[in-house]
Write a protein that holds these residues in place. Sequence first.
Motif, mmCIF file in Angstrom:
data_model
loop_
_atom_site.group_PDB
_atom_site.id
_atom_site.type_symbol
_atom_site.label_atom_id
_atom_site.label_comp_id
_atom_site.label_asym_id
_atom_site.label_seq_id
_atom_site.Cartn_x
_atom_site.Cartn_y
_atom_site.Cartn_z
ATOM 1 N N ASP A 47 2.282 26.377 -0.545
ATOM 2 C CA ASP A 47 1.387 26.947 0.474
ATOM 3 C C ASP A 47 0.989 25.924 1.544
ATOM 4 O O ASP A 47 0.177 26.210 2.408
ATOM 5 C CB ASP A 47 0.133 27.541 -0.184
ATOM 6 N N GLY A 48 1.554 24.730 1.491
ATOM 7 C CA GLY A 48 1.286 23.731 2.519
ATOM 8 C C GLY A 48 0.225 22.722 2.124
ATOM 9 O O GLY A 48 0.050 21.702 2.796
ATOM 10 N N ARG A 49 -0.507 23.007 1.037
ATOM 11 C CA ARG A 49 -1.506 22.022 0.598
ATOM 12 C C ARG A 49 -0.807 20.808 -0.011
ATOM 13 O O ARG A 49 0.303 20.909 -0.517
ATOM 14 C CB ARG A 49 -2.407 22.613 -0.493
ATOM 15 N N ILE A 50 -1.502 19.693 0.036
ATOM 16 C CA ILE A 50 -1.064 18.533 -0.736
ATOM 17 C C ILE A 50 -2.207 18.185 -1.676
ATOM 18 O O ILE A 50 -3.346 17.996 -1.230
ATOM 19 C CB ILE A 50 -0.761 17.334 0.169
ATOM 20 N N LEU A 51 -1.905 18.152 -2.949
ATOM 21 C CA LEU A 51 -2.896 17.724 -3.940
ATOM 22 C C LEU A 51 -2.568 16.291 -4.324
ATOM 23 O O LEU A 51 -1.386 15.938 -4.473
ATOM 24 C CB LEU A 51 -2.863 18.624 -5.172
ATOM 25 N N ALA A 52 -3.587 15.484 -4.457
ATOM 26 C CA ALA A 52 -3.324 14.069 -4.787
ATOM 27 C C ALA A 52 -4.401 13.540 -5.721
ATOM 28 O O ALA A 52 -5.567 13.937 -5.637
ATOM 29 C CB ALA A 52 -3.283 13.229 -3.510
ATOM 30 N N GLY A 53 -3.976 12.664 -6.583
ATOM 31 C CA GLY A 53 -4.908 11.924 -7.428
ATOM 32 C C GLY A 53 -4.806 10.450 -7.056
ATOM 33 O O GLY A 53 -3.703 9.940 -6.858
ATOM 34 N N VAL A 54 -5.940 9.819 -6.929
ATOM 35 C CA VAL A 54 -5.957 8.383 -6.617
ATOM 36 C C VAL A 54 -6.773 7.701 -7.707
ATOM 37 O O VAL A 54 -7.882 8.140 -8.025
ATOM 38 C CB VAL A 54 -6.600 8.120 -5.229
ATOM 39 N N SER A 55 -6.211 6.658 -8.286
ATOM 40 C CA SER A 55 -6.928 5.971 -9.363
ATOM 41 C C SER A 55 -6.571 4.495 -9.360
ATOM 42 O O SER A 55 -5.605 4.081 -8.715
ATOM 43 C CB SER A 55 -6.578 6.594 -10.724
ATOM 44 N N THR A 56 -7.348 3.734 -10.117
ATOM 45 C CA THR A 56 -7.104 2.301 -10.160
ATOM 46 C C THR A 56 -5.715 2.018 -10.754
ATOM 47 O O THR A 56 -5.247 2.730 -11.636
ATOM 48 C CB THR A 56 -8.166 1.585 -11.030
ATOM 49 N N PHE A 57 -5.087 0.964 -10.247
ATOM 50 C CA PHE A 57 -3.747 0.593 -10.678
ATOM 51 C C PHE A 57 -3.718 0.363 -12.194
ATOM 52 O O PHE A 57 -2.782 0.759 -12.877
ATOM 53 C CB PHE A 57 -3.319 -0.664 -9.923
ATOM 54 N N VAL A 58 -4.741 -0.265 -12.709
ATOM 55 C CA VAL A 58 -4.856 -0.444 -14.161
ATOM 56 C C VAL A 58 -5.508 0.825 -14.702
ATOM 57 O O VAL A 58 -6.664 1.117 -14.381
ATOM 58 C CB VAL A 58 -5.707 -1.673 -14.517
ATOM 59 N N ALA A 59 -4.764 1.583 -15.495
ATOM 60 C CA ALA A 59 -5.247 2.905 -15.908
ATOM 61 C C ALA A 59 -6.533 2.837 -16.716
ATOM 62 O O ALA A 59 -7.334 3.768 -16.701
ATOM 63 C CB ALA A 59 -4.155 3.609 -16.711
ATOM 64 N N THR A 60 -6.746 1.733 -17.436
ATOM 65 C CA THR A 60 -7.972 1.618 -18.232
ATOM 66 C C THR A 60 -9.147 1.129 -17.391
ATOM 67 O O THR A 60 -10.249 0.952 -17.906
ATOM 68 C CB THR A 60 -7.762 0.652 -19.419
ATOM 69 N N GLY A 61 -8.930 0.916 -16.107
ATOM 70 C CA GLY A 61 -10.029 0.533 -15.215
ATOM 71 C C GLY A 61 -9.848 -0.853 -14.641
ATOM 72 O O GLY A 61 -9.120 -1.690 -15.184
ATOM 73 N N LEU A 62 -10.537 -1.061 -13.554
ATOM 74 C CA LEU A 62 -10.478 -2.342 -12.847
ATOM 75 C C LEU A 62 -11.242 -3.397 -13.662
ATOM 76 O O LEU A 62 -12.436 -3.220 -13.923
ATOM 77 C CB LEU A 62 -11.141 -2.143 -11.488
ATOM 78 N N PRO A 63 -10.579 -4.470 -14.079
ATOM 79 C CA PRO A 63 -11.295 -5.491 -14.859
ATOM 80 C C PRO A 63 -12.273 -6.270 -13.966
ATOM 81 O O PRO A 63 -11.908 -6.674 -12.863
ATOM 82 C CB PRO A 63 -10.183 -6.420 -15.352
ATOM 83 N N LEU A 64 -13.493 -6.460 -14.443
ATOM 84 C CA LEU A 64 -14.518 -7.201 -13.698
ATOM 85 C C LEU A 64 -14.986 -8.356 -14.572
ATOM 86 O O LEU A 64 -15.206 -8.181 -15.778
ATOM 87 C CB LEU A 64 -15.687 -6.284 -13.344
ATOM 88 N N HIS A 65 -15.137 -9.522 -13.962
ATOM 89 C CA HIS A 65 -15.431 -10.737 -14.728
ATOM 90 C C HIS A 65 -16.828 -11.260 -14.422
ATOM 91 O O HIS A 65 -17.347 -11.068 -13.319
ATOM 92 C CB HIS A 65 -14.396 -11.812 -14.397
#
Lengths: 253, 60
Positions: A47-65
């Motif tokens: 139907d012309g829509r574009i569905l998209a998912g955007v997420s952090t490259f590391v699937a378990t989350g962005l590591p923070l130190h």
Amino acid sequence: MAESRQLDPRVRQLAEKFAFDLTSTVEAVLAPSAQTGFVTRASPKPDGRILAGVSTFVATGLPLHVNGKETFRLVATYEISASPVSSFPAVMESTFKVYLVTRNKPLFALDYVRNPHHAGVPSAHYNIYADRRDMLRALARVGNKRRGKNHLRRQGRGKIVSLGDVHLPVGGHRFRPCLEDVLEVLVVEFGIDCSDGALAALALGRREWRRAQLRAAVSDDPYTAQAELEHLGFEFSKVPVLPGERHGRTSAL
Amino acid sequence: MSLVLEVLDSAGIERRRGELLSRAGMSANRMRELAEKFKLDQEGQAILRQLDELDFLSGE
């Protein structure tokens, strides 16, 4: 950026708008690494829509130190729909969750749901996963109506309902916090390792976010925007007849 | 800057769903049950989020 040979330009634009901007912000706050990027998965529809998912490259989350030791994980996901007629893709849902690195239960989560699946759930809300006896007592005494009914039903099935099950509203569709706000909490309150320019980068990202949201808010209620601009001295030579205020947007929890 | 763009058609979505379920070694419903009790580890939660994303991409 990996790409197929015949990439729909709208897919590219969508990926650049979200993943590129998000990665730029994150890399201005944290040291750029193989872990700081975002992934876009897009699916064009008949139907012309574009569905998209955007997420952090590391699937378990962005590591923070903290002091060089990995201490937190930040999960950030977006579900986006771009219609063939609209200039701006719409965020249908977003989730930001902060975890202690080894734990399964988040410390807190900030969710946005454009079309909430359950009645009474605010479109933008925090869930805070902290337990306190008074809150447990309060939730055991809720009225048997609206979301309270849901809490009682779950307790009746033997589940403990706690603060994390309460959805604390934060600004609705347009005035909700952004990823930059969550990152700034982590920088300021939790002292995560960050660059010298982190706060300036977050301020810049937040300004862009709020400008985009302001544009959307003006579209929701153009005549209030016009009245305020007139109050500031603007004059309008032509005022179109528009549908008026989108109450579904301006009054939603 | 690490940026990845994947374009998935319906066959690609189904293939990815199968890979994720195989990696998880349990059904999506079982993962949801565990997640609700915070008994799903971070790897499992990541898989569940990707399955939810595929549901969205498939238009479900």
